[in-house]
Write an enzyme that holds these catalytic residues in place. Structure first.
Site, short mmCIF file in Angstrom:
data_model
loop_
_atom_site.label_atom_id
_atom_site.label_comp_id
_atom_site.label_asym_id
_atom_site.label_seq_id
_atom_site.Cartn_x
_atom_site.Cartn_y
_atom_site.Cartn_z
N GLU A 168 0.83 -1.22 0.00
CA GLU A 168 0.00 0.00 0.00
C GLU A 168 0.86 1.25 0.00
O GLU A 168 0.67 2.17 0.82
CB GLU A 168 -0.96 -0.02 1.19
CG GLU A 168 -1.88 -1.21 1.17
CD GLU A 168 -3.04 -1.12 2.16
OE1 GLU A 168 -3.03 -0.23 3.01
OE2 GLU A 168 -3.95 -1.96 2.07
N GLU A 223 -4.06 -8.95 0.00
CA GLU A 223 -4.53 -8.75 1.37
C GLU A 223 -6.03 -8.62 1.34
O GLU A 223 -6.58 -7.91 0.49
CB GLU A 223 -3.89 -7.48 1.94
CG GLU A 223 -4.13 -7.31 3.42
CD GLU A 223 -3.39 -6.10 3.98
OE1 GLU A 223 -2.19 -5.92 3.68
OE2 GLU A 223 -4.02 -5.34 4.70
C1 GAL Z 1 -4.23 -2.69 5.40
C2 GAL Z 1 -2.73 -2.65 5.66
C3 GAL Z 1 -2.36 -3.51 6.83
C4 GAL Z 1 -3.28 -3.24 7.98
C5 GAL Z 1 -4.70 -3.49 7.55
C6 GAL Z 1 -5.72 -3.32 8.67
O1 GAL Z 1 -4.66 -1.68 4.57
O2 GAL Z 1 -2.02 -3.09 4.54
O3 GAL Z 1 -1.03 -3.27 7.21
O4 GAL Z 1 -3.10 -1.94 8.40
O5 GAL Z 1 -5.00 -2.56 6.53
O6 GAL Z 1 -7.00 -3.51 8.18
#
Ligand code: GAL
Length: 802
Positions: free
Chosen positions: A419, A496
């Site tokens: 991100e 993710e």
């Molecule tokens: C994502 C991020 C993670 C964590 C997660 C929590 O956007 O890549 O590191 O922060 O959100 O939902």
């Protein structure tokens, strides 16, 4: 120049390979360090008085020893734990006879901004807290006399992370001694240009350092050993190297009838490199080797060894719960074992290089790894994060990361960032190209990827760089269906997903689901006790429930797979709850290592196990309406009974991942029976628990090694006289450990628990907690006693030492 070697000489050498002892000495350098919090620049000197410093064994994390503080500079993102500065110091001697050798120190990770001094001389600084590094100590050592090594650690500038980092020398340290002619640091690179069960090709590049003042001629021997240490191929060459330089030599070998590495049978070979000078062994070095091939396809997703394989992945942060950032192979094995049993086949190393133990166990246990370098580039996410070191260090950090990890067969993707802010601005194009070029200069056998959030092409400059081989997308699962048309011909992975929230063993029965605010910054209307219901219903506004996400991934063949955020709760990032919440809610397993219910949804979908799991517990108020859920597989239907009376049969329809009933509560026995073709597959019963009468202690091992590292995890549960778990028990349990062990951590998995992880007592949370015992080096059996002081008999267990 490679000279021709006579057959007789080759046979002689290959026989002598096994006859000669090791030349390289790798020593555990973790013991007997002194440590003090604060800043002590004078500690680099030999005459410095460190008598009031604490003596400890590394790995060590001082943050986890501290108290939670609402006003901590680390903020909530890092769990309100302290950071600051600290110094480590150690005195050691090196035999006078080792003067002719090269002696170096290896650090697997120091958080952060380390500076290492040997006998008063600075060897260098290393800002990045996740990177492995080392120094050649030889020029500065007093042979036959005392040497002082001092390490300054500066984790003071806060906030510097979006999650808990820990502070200190939190990974292993080794002293490596070799002759002046030796394999360089991370000096081998093994690839398998052709893999087939009939005949495979191995290409080995070995970088040799010659620290001598004279040119050398030497024999380079490569031997490939199978898992039983039987040699399956070898190569010998005579080589030359000039004085004071390093050179890369190449061996190509064929191996017949290999056993492939896969996630179910992670068969490992090893490459043994030996260097002989005038037939004396001067160095030996091992490199792991796995024969596997894989492919990402824009239509068919991922395949391993030609077999279509969905990536059933989880993202993991590096902390080990109550141990903090302290790395320990036993803690890592426990985490990975829990993941394996759930059916996970892939791990994303969020969002930075993980430990050697983690990499090694992924090879050994059979996980596909997405190895990740950075969470930020030049543009910051928090005030003092890595963006400050980007210009000076990103090249070296990326090179070292790839060199360290490129021999692991488990690694199948290089992620250059998570991100990253630069996806939203045009500078992202050049940086992506630069990073991808660095990766490819070191390894072209794995795709370069990045975890992106922006799927509008015009807005995503990392994508526009054209330098990614594989597109990782985080969240927005509803958009996936459009991806094949939008990103034509691109290989795609859900790097993710989910970010749903649960607290183990907590079940809200209201039909109004306490949810995450719908917008960033909107007030959170959560539970007053900072719990989140463990029915899979509460999600972040950017995320999905576990079921929503998995249904989407499962039905879309082009999607290589998914990495769930996260396998385990981790310290920090308890969003959206305020203080006292201090650890995340996203885990499928809680911080103590106790599975939440959704673990069994994945197990029923991802593993080969036959599953029947029902929730919630069965201690409610008479006539209360309770949602009963069941996860199951390998059956046509499940029938639910309350006190022997059938409440009906149900089966999953369409793409359902669970079934549910509304049941009017009455105490007694809730029983589920799964059946296939009318035959019982599994039965599960939950009984209403009565009075607390026994503290149950269950160790994950029956014996402990007396090596000062081994760990035993003991799960503590409050039971009634019939052995039923008291699902609401919150008793304070006091622990006493005697014999060959010491208590190193306690945790109950409750995200808002402000008791210290290092306390000798722990409150049960929803009936359970976990105690971690470590060997103290004594060759005595370990005894753990647990008591409440409120009339429940004291319990104890013995763990044998071996
Ligand atoms: C994502 C991020 C993670 C964590 C997660 C929590 O956007 O890549 O590191 O922060 O959100 O939902």
């Amino acid at each position: 120049m490679v000279k021709k070697i006579t057959l007789a000489f080759a046979i002689l050498l290959s026989v002598s390979i096994f006859a000669q002892k090791q030349a390289r000495i790798v020593e555990d350098f973790n013991k007997n360090w002194n440590f003090k919090l604060g800043d002590y620049p004078e500690a680099i000197n030999a005459n410095f008085n460190a008598s009031d410093w604490r003596t400890l064994q590394l790995p060590h994390d001082w943050s986890i020893e501290g108290a939670f503080d609402k006003d901590a500079k680390t903020k909530q993102a890092q769990g309100f734990l302290p950071a600051g500065k600290g110094w480590y110091r150690k005195t050691f001697t090196i035999p006078a006879s080792w003067k002719s050798k090269t002696i170096s120190i290896e650090f697997d990770g120091v958080f952060k901004n380390s500076e290492v001094f040997i006998n008063g001389k600075s060897l260098g600084i290393r800002p990045n807290g996740y990177i492995s590094f080392g120094y050649d100590l030889s020029p500065y050592l007093n042979f036959g006399q005392a040497n002082i090594i001092a390490v300054k650690v500066d984790n003071d500038a806060q906030p510097n992370s979006r999650w808990y980092t820990g502070s200190g020398i939190y990974r292993n340290v080794r002293l490596v001694t070799s002759e002046k002619l030796h394999v360089g640091k991370w000096g081998t690179f093994v690839t398998t240009p052709e893999v087939s069960t009939k005949k495979s090709k191995v290409h080995l590049e070995v970088t040799i350092d010659n620290d001598n003042d004279t040119a050398r001629e030497f024999t380079l021997v490569t031997s490939i050993l199978d898992a039983k240490n039987k040699e399956v191929a070898n190569k010998i060459s005579i080589e030359k190297i000039s004085a004071k330089t390093f050179e890369t030599k190449v061996h190509n070998l064929d191996v017949l009838k290999v056993q492939l590495w896969n996630t179910e049978n992670p068969y490992l070979y090893k490459v043994v490199t030996k260097i002989y000078e005038k037939s004396v062994l001067v160095d030996n070095y091992e490199t792991p080797l796995g024969f596997r091939y894989f492919n990402f396809d824009s239509e068919k997703g991922f395949s391993l060894n030609g077999i279509p394989t969905k990536i059933y992945g989880v993202c993991l942060h590096h902390d080990n719960g109550a141990l903090g950032a302290v790395e320990n192979i036993h803690a890592v094995r426990r985490k990975l074992t829990l993941m394996k049993e759930m059916g996970v086949n892939a791990i994303r190393m969020s969002h930075n290089p993980h430990s050697l133990e983690m990499m090694q166990l992924c090879d050994e246990m059979g996980f596909i790894v997405q190895d990740e370098a950075f969470d930020v580039w030049k543009k910051k996410k928090v005030t003092n994060d890595y963006h400050k070191d980007w210009d000076a260090w990103h090249k070296q950090d990326l090179v070292d990361f790839i060199k360290r990890d490129r021999n692991h067969p488990s690694v199948m993707m290089w992620s250059i960032g998570n991100e990253i802010r630069e996806q939203f601005d045009s500078t992202g194009i050049a940086i992506t190209r630069e990073l991808s070029k660095i990766v490819k200069s070191l390894d072209v056998t794995r795709p370069v990827t990045s975890a992106l959030t922006e799927n509008v092409i015009e807005k995503n400059f990392i994508y526009q760089s054209g330098a990614l081989d594989l597109l990782g997308f985080n969240y927005k699962h509803e958009d996936y269906k459009d991806f094949p048309a939008k990103f034509k011909g691109q290989k795609i992975l859900a790097s993710e997903s989910v970010s749903a929230l649960e607290t183990r063993g907590h079940y809200d029965q209201s039909d109004v689901i306490k949810a995450w605010p719908t917008k960033y910054g909107a007030p959170f209307d959560g539970n007053a006790d900072w719990t989140v219901s463990a029915y899979d219903q509460v999600k972040s506004y950017w995320g999905a429930t576990h079921e929503e996400n998995w249904k989407t991934i499962k039905s879309q063949d082009f999607m290589a797979g998914t990495f769930i955020w996260t396998g385990f709760d981790y310290i920090g990032e308890p969003d959206p709850y305020p203080y006292p919440a201090r650890s995340s809610y996203f885990g499928i397993v809680d911080l103590a290592g106790l599975p939440k219910d959704v673990y069994y949804m994945y197990q029923s979908e991802w593993s080969k196990k036959t599953v029947l799991h029902i929730l919630p517990h069965w201690n409610w108020t008479k006539d209360q309406e309770i949602n009963v859920w069941a996860y199951y597989n390998n059956a046509d239907e499940v029938e639910l009974y309350l006190n022997g009376k059938s409440l009906g049969k149900k089966s999953k329809q369409n793409d359902d991942l669970h079934i549910e009933w509304k049941v009017k509560y009455e105490p007694g026995t809730l029983k589920a029976v799964s059946r296939k073709n009318g035959k019982v597959v599994l039965e599960k019963e939950i009984e209403t628990a009565g009075q607390a009468s026994k503290i149950d202690l269950k160790a994950d091992k029956t014996s402990i090694k007396n090596d000062t590292y081994d760990l035993v995890y003991v799960t503590v549960s409050m039971l009634d006289k019939d052995g039923n778990l008291l699902p609401n028990a919150m008793d304070l349990i006091n622990f006493e450990v005697t014999g060959g062990g010491k208590l190193v951590g306690v945790d109950n998995g409750y995200q808002a628990n402000l008791e210290s992880f290092k306390s000798n007592s722990c409150k049960l949370f929803n009936g359970k907690c976990v105690v971690i015992i470590q060997s103290n080096g004594k060759k005595d059996n370990v005894q753990l006693k647990a008591s409440t002081g409120n009339g429940i008999p004291i319990s104890s267990i013995n763990i044998k030492v071996n």
